[in-house]
Write an enzyme that holds these catalytic residues in place. Structure first.
Site, PDB file in Angstrom:
ATOM      1  N   SER A  74     -44.847  37.189   4.661  1.00 51.29           N
ATOM      2  CA  SER A  74     -43.640  36.665   5.315  1.00 51.29           C
ATOM      3  C   SER A  74     -43.565  35.142   5.235  1.00 51.29           C
ATOM      4  O   SER A  74     -42.698  34.534   5.848  1.00 51.29           O
ATOM      5  CB  SER A  74     -43.598  37.112   6.782  1.00 51.29           C
ATOM      6  OG  SER A  74     -44.718  36.600   7.475  1.00 51.29           O
TER       7      SER A  74
ATOM      8  N   ASN B 103     -50.132  37.785  17.571  1.00 56.61           N
ATOM      9  CA  ASN B 103     -49.072  38.521  18.280  1.00 56.61           C
ATOM     10  C   ASN B 103     -48.389  37.672  19.358  1.00 56.61           C
ATOM     11  O   ASN B 103     -47.167  37.700  19.496  1.00 56.61           O
ATOM     12  CB  ASN B 103     -49.630  39.802  18.894  1.00 56.61           C
ATOM     13  CG  ASN B 103     -50.197  40.729  17.836  1.00 56.61           C
ATOM     14  OD1 ASN B 103     -49.994  40.496  16.642  1.00 56.61           O
ATOM     15  ND2 ASN B 103     -50.892  41.765  18.252  1.00 56.61           N
TER      16      ASN B 103
ATOM     17  N   THR C 183       2.681  41.115  18.892  1.00 60.16           N
ATOM     18  CA  THR C 183       1.822  42.237  19.283  1.00 60.16           C
ATOM     19  C   THR C 183       2.056  43.286  18.212  1.00 60.16           C
ATOM     20  O   THR C 183       3.149  43.336  17.621  1.00 60.16           O
ATOM     21  CB  THR C 183       2.184  42.820  20.666  1.00 60.16           C
ATOM     22  OG1 THR C 183       3.501  43.369  20.598  1.00 60.16           O
ATOM     23  CG2 THR C 183       2.146  41.760  21.765  1.00 60.16           C
ATOM     24  N   HIS C 184       1.036  44.076  17.932  1.00 62.73           N
ATOM     25  CA  HIS C 184       1.104  45.061  16.827  1.00 62.73           C
ATOM     26  C   HIS C 184       1.469  44.395  15.497  1.00 62.73           C
ATOM     27  O   HIS C 184       2.053  45.035  14.625  1.00 62.73           O
ATOM     28  CB  HIS C 184       2.108  46.190  17.104  1.00 62.73           C
ATOM     29  CG  HIS C 184       1.965  46.811  18.459  1.00 62.73           C
ATOM     30  ND1 HIS C 184       1.227  47.954  18.690  1.00 62.73           N
ATOM     31  CD2 HIS C 184       2.447  46.427  19.670  1.00 62.73           C
ATOM     32  CE1 HIS C 184       1.275  48.265  19.971  1.00 62.73           C
ATOM     33  NE2 HIS C 184       2.009  47.349  20.602  1.00 62.73           N
TER      34      HIS C 184
ATOM     35  N   SER D 170      -7.680  29.352  -8.782  1.00 64.04           N
ATOM     36  CA  SER D 170      -7.917  30.552  -9.574  1.00 64.04           C
ATOM     37  C   SER D 170      -8.196  30.141 -11.013  1.00 64.04           C
ATOM     38  O   SER D 170      -7.647  29.141 -11.490  1.00 64.04           O
ATOM     39  CB  SER D 170      -6.679  31.446  -9.511  1.00 64.04           C
ATOM     40  OG  SER D 170      -6.620  32.267 -10.650  1.00 64.04           O
TER      41      SER D 170
ATOM     42  N   LYS E  87      -2.508  28.871  -7.843  1.00 63.57           N
ATOM     43  CA  LYS E  87      -3.167  29.459  -6.673  1.00 63.57           C
ATOM     44  C   LYS E  87      -3.928  28.441  -5.822  1.00 63.57           C
ATOM     45  O   LYS E  87      -4.504  27.496  -6.319  1.00 63.57           O
ATOM     46  CB  LYS E  87      -4.160  30.555  -7.117  1.00 63.57           C
ATOM     47  CG  LYS E  87      -3.524  31.830  -7.597  1.00 63.57           C
ATOM     48  CD  LYS E  87      -2.730  32.572  -6.537  1.00 63.57           C
ATOM     49  CE  LYS E  87      -3.597  33.252  -5.514  1.00 63.57           C
ATOM     50  NZ  LYS E  87      -4.307  34.419  -6.039  1.00 63.57           N
TER      51      LYS E  87
ATOM     52  N   GLU F 104     -11.893  33.836   3.941  1.00 66.76           N
ATOM     53  CA  GLU F 104     -12.214  35.205   3.503  1.00 66.76           C
ATOM     54  C   GLU F 104     -13.710  35.473   3.584  1.00 66.76           C
ATOM     55  O   GLU F 104     -14.144  36.556   3.978  1.00 66.76           O
ATOM     56  CB  GLU F 104     -11.729  35.422   2.070  1.00 66.76           C
ATOM     57  CG  GLU F 104     -10.214  35.387   1.935  1.00 66.76           C
ATOM     58  CD  GLU F 104      -9.807  35.256   0.479  1.00 66.76           C
ATOM     59  OE1 GLU F 104      -9.767  36.268  -0.217  1.00 66.76           O
ATOM     60  OE2 GLU F 104      -9.560  34.118   0.024  1.00 66.76           O
TER      61      GLU F 104
ATOM     62  N   TYR G 153     -47.782  45.194  19.901  1.00 69.45           N
ATOM     63  CA  TYR G 153     -47.241  44.644  18.656  1.00 69.45           C
ATOM     64  C   TYR G 153     -47.151  45.732  17.591  1.00 69.45           C
ATOM     65  O   TYR G 153     -48.068  46.522  17.412  1.00 69.45           O
ATOM     66  CB  TYR G 153     -48.119  43.495  18.139  1.00 69.45           C
ATOM     67  CG  TYR G 153     -47.599  42.967  16.818  1.00 69.45           C
ATOM     68  CD1 TYR G 153     -46.521  42.100  16.783  1.00 69.45           C
ATOM     69  CD2 TYR G 153     -48.151  43.399  15.616  1.00 69.45           C
ATOM     70  CE1 TYR G 153     -46.003  41.651  15.578  1.00 69.45           C
ATOM     71  CE2 TYR G 153     -47.642  42.959  14.404  1.00 69.45           C
ATOM     72  CZ  TYR G 153     -46.569  42.081  14.391  1.00 69.45           C
ATOM     73  OH  TYR G 153     -46.058  41.654  13.208  1.00 69.45           O
TER      74      TYR G 153
ATOM     75  N   GLN H 117     -41.848  42.232  12.306  1.00 75.86           N
ATOM     76  CA  GLN H 117     -41.732  41.137  11.331  1.00 75.86           C
ATOM     77  C   GLN H 117     -40.289  41.112  10.798  1.00 75.86           C
ATOM     78  O   GLN H 117     -39.793  40.070  10.385  1.00 75.86           O
ATOM     79  CB  GLN H 117     -42.717  41.355  10.180  1.00 75.86           C
ATOM     80  CG  GLN H 117     -42.694  40.248   9.150  1.00 75.86           C
ATOM     81  CD  GLN H 117     -43.900  40.355   8.217  1.00 75.86           C
ATOM     82  OE1 GLN H 117     -45.034  40.295   8.648  1.00 75.86           O
ATOM     83  NE2 GLN H 117     -43.640  40.536   6.939  1.00 75.86           N
TER      84      GLN H 117
HETATM   85  N1  ARG Z   1     -45.689  38.052  10.301  1.00 74.58           N
HETATM   86  C1  ARG Z   1     -45.924  38.667  11.558  1.00 74.58           C
HETATM   87  C2  ARG Z   1     -44.591  38.869  12.271  1.00 74.58           C
HETATM   88  O1  ARG Z   1     -43.647  38.229  11.904  1.00 74.58           O
HETATM   89  C3  ARG Z   1     -46.798  37.778  12.389  1.00 74.58           C
HETATM   90  C4  ARG Z   1     -47.656  38.518  13.368  1.00 74.58           C
HETATM   91  C5  ARG Z   1     -48.663  39.330  12.659  1.00 74.58           C
HETATM   92  N2  ARG Z   1     -49.502  40.020  13.577  1.00 74.58           N
HETATM   93  C6  ARG Z   1     -50.309  41.000  13.154  1.00 74.58           C
HETATM   94  N3  ARG Z   1     -51.038  41.573  14.022  1.00 74.58           N
HETATM   95  N4  ARG Z   1     -50.298  41.412  11.919  1.00 74.58           N
HETATM   96  O2  ARG Z   1     -44.462  39.668  13.158  1.00 74.58           O
END
Ligand code: ARG
Length: 462
Positions: free
Chosen positions: A23, A107, A152-153, A274, A280, A287, A314, A319
């Protein structure tokens, strides 16, 4: 890949496992919060005598150096930001780096980082909301007399003013601001020191770290501290609600900037051309805001779906709370700024708006109201005016074209004086009830809005 664990493992993980679980890239969004959290933890460990004062100082100096260096010095062949920072700390201060994780787990660390990040982002979002509200106020007071059709509508209903219409959004964003403040008050509590799920035997001081990090207090239950993600769902929900309003105003700008309406010209700085049709001018930003609102809604339901079956403690599933969070917050801030830009540079076609109220029968209610003031029950008045509208349509004329003679011919019971209430301007001017578009009611509403706007934050409307 470098990891913070592995002692009990005989073999290394498969490469796909590393890649699937990594991550670090998304974690970079909160690298600063991670360092700041660690500094507070190291200081507390030192003050509690869990590590020596020299060790605490070495850790804090090292962490501060990492903060100054910025994330480019971090290694990316790691699982997450916690590992990256610990690896860098080890390079800078040596073995003592291994003491930082005493009485802490990733955690509680990730929950601490995410809470701090969310609070910071919500505060920044509140500034953007306030800024956009300022613009709604400014345009609304400038255009409080600019006639335009009210719908309205999506059908012509009663004439209003541009200022009245845009001021409605001021209140929508006042609610978003209040919501955001409420979310900050439920988010701003510290999970740090909850450790993995069940606290620690070290004599830590959770009050001290909570205080240093700007939290209101420690979360009282360690298991709750590491398990709760409702504040992220709150933030995602808020972003979805804000995006929905931005999408609605975008939709109006898209419609109004088309030839059929012609109420507004969007500036070159916020429109695109465009590749084939040279004439355009496309409202792409509006959008895209409308389009990306779907993602913001999905981000909130995604996390709700993730959380609904998670037992306490946890779970790695969480994640997956962060990519939607970063995405929604970013989209929301960008979109607020874009709507600001579109409105700030908009060229309102005020004459066209005013003229388009002519002949659309949108003052029929005024006529019925007038008859009701002469003592006729409103139902009956409504019936009579309904007939009158039908006769006009049959004759191919509009209400404003009615003369006393034709009126006498069609509805002899309606006095000629009634024709005096048929102009759009008069119609708006007479609707002075609280919250209406009449000049006095609008002035009162504007001063109410200005009063709230001048205060810090987003106070209740009454
Ligand atoms: N990348 C983990 C998360 O975002 C961090 C915590 C990881 N904890 C673990 N016990 N693997 O939640």
């Amino acid at each position: 890949m470098r990891k913070l664990w592995g002692g009990a493992f005989n073999e290394t993980t498969a490469e796909l496992v590393d890649r699937f679980g990594q991550s670090i890239q998304t974690d970079l969004n909160f690298w600063q919060e991670d360092i700041i959290g660690s500094v507070a933890h190291a200081r507390m460990l030192g003050e509690q005598g869990i590590i020596s004062p020299e060790e605490a100082k070495a850790l804090i100096d090292g962490l501060e150096r990492i903060h100054e260096e910025g994330p480019s010095y971090l290694k990316f062949d790691v699982e997450d930001i916690h590992t990256a920072i610990e690896v860098r700390l080890h390079e800078l201060v040596g073995e003592v780096a291994g003491k930082l994780h005493t009485a802490r787990s990733r955690n509680d660390q990730i929950a601490t980082d995410t809470r701090m990040f969310t609070v910071n982002e919500l505060l920044a979002l509140q500034d953007e909301i306030k800024k956009l509200q300022g613009l709604f106020l400014e345009i609304s007071s400038r255009e409080s007399g600019t006639l335009m059709p009210g719908y309205t509508h999506q059908q012509r209903a009663q004439p209003v003013t541009l200022g009245f219409h845009l001021l409605a959004y001021f209140w929508a964003f006042q609610r978003h601001g209040t919501r955001s403040e409420r979310i900050v008050t439920v988010t701003n509590y510290s999970p740090l020191g909850a450790a993995a799920l069940a606290g620690t035997s070290f004599p830590i001081d959770r009050e001290a770290t909570a205080h240093e990090l700007g939290f209101i207090a420690p979360i009282p239950n360690a298991l709750d501290a590491t398990s709760d993600r409702s504040y992220i769902m709150d933030a995602l929900h808020l972003c979805a609600l804000i995006m929905i309003d931005l999408s609605r105003i975008s939709q109006e700008l898209i419609l109004w900037s088309g030839k059929e309406f012609g109420f507004v010209k969007l500036s070159d700085t916020v429109t695109t051309g465009s590749s084939i049709m040279p004439q355009k001018r496309n409202p792409d930003m509006a959008e895209l805001i409308r389009g990306r609102t779907a993602r913001a809604i999905a981000n909130w339901t995604t996390l709700a779906g993730t959380m609904k079956a998670l037992p306490l403690g946890y779970n790695r599933d969480t994640q997956e709370d962060k990519p939607p969070l970063f995405d929604s917050l970013r989209k929301c801030r960008d979109s607020i700024q874009l709507v600001y830009l579109m409105l700030e540079t908009a060229d309102w076609q005020t004459q066209r708006m005013a003229e388009s109220t002519y002949g659309d029968f949108s003052t029929a209610t005024d006529l019925a109201d007038y008859l009701a003031t002469t003592g006729l029950p409103f139902r009956q008045a409504h019936e009579i005016v309904g007939r009158l509208v039908r006769h006009c349509l049959d004759r191919g004329i509009v209400l404003e074209e009615l003369t006393p003679e034709t009126l006498a011919e069609i509805e002899p019971d309606v006095p000629a004086a009634a024709l005096g209430v048929l102009s759009a301007a008069g119609s708006v001017a007479r609707r002075e009830s609280l919250g209406g578009p009449g000049p006095n009611a609008m002035a009162a509403q504007l001063s109410h809005a200005n009063l709230l706007f001048a205060e810090r934050g987003f106070p209740r409307i009454a």
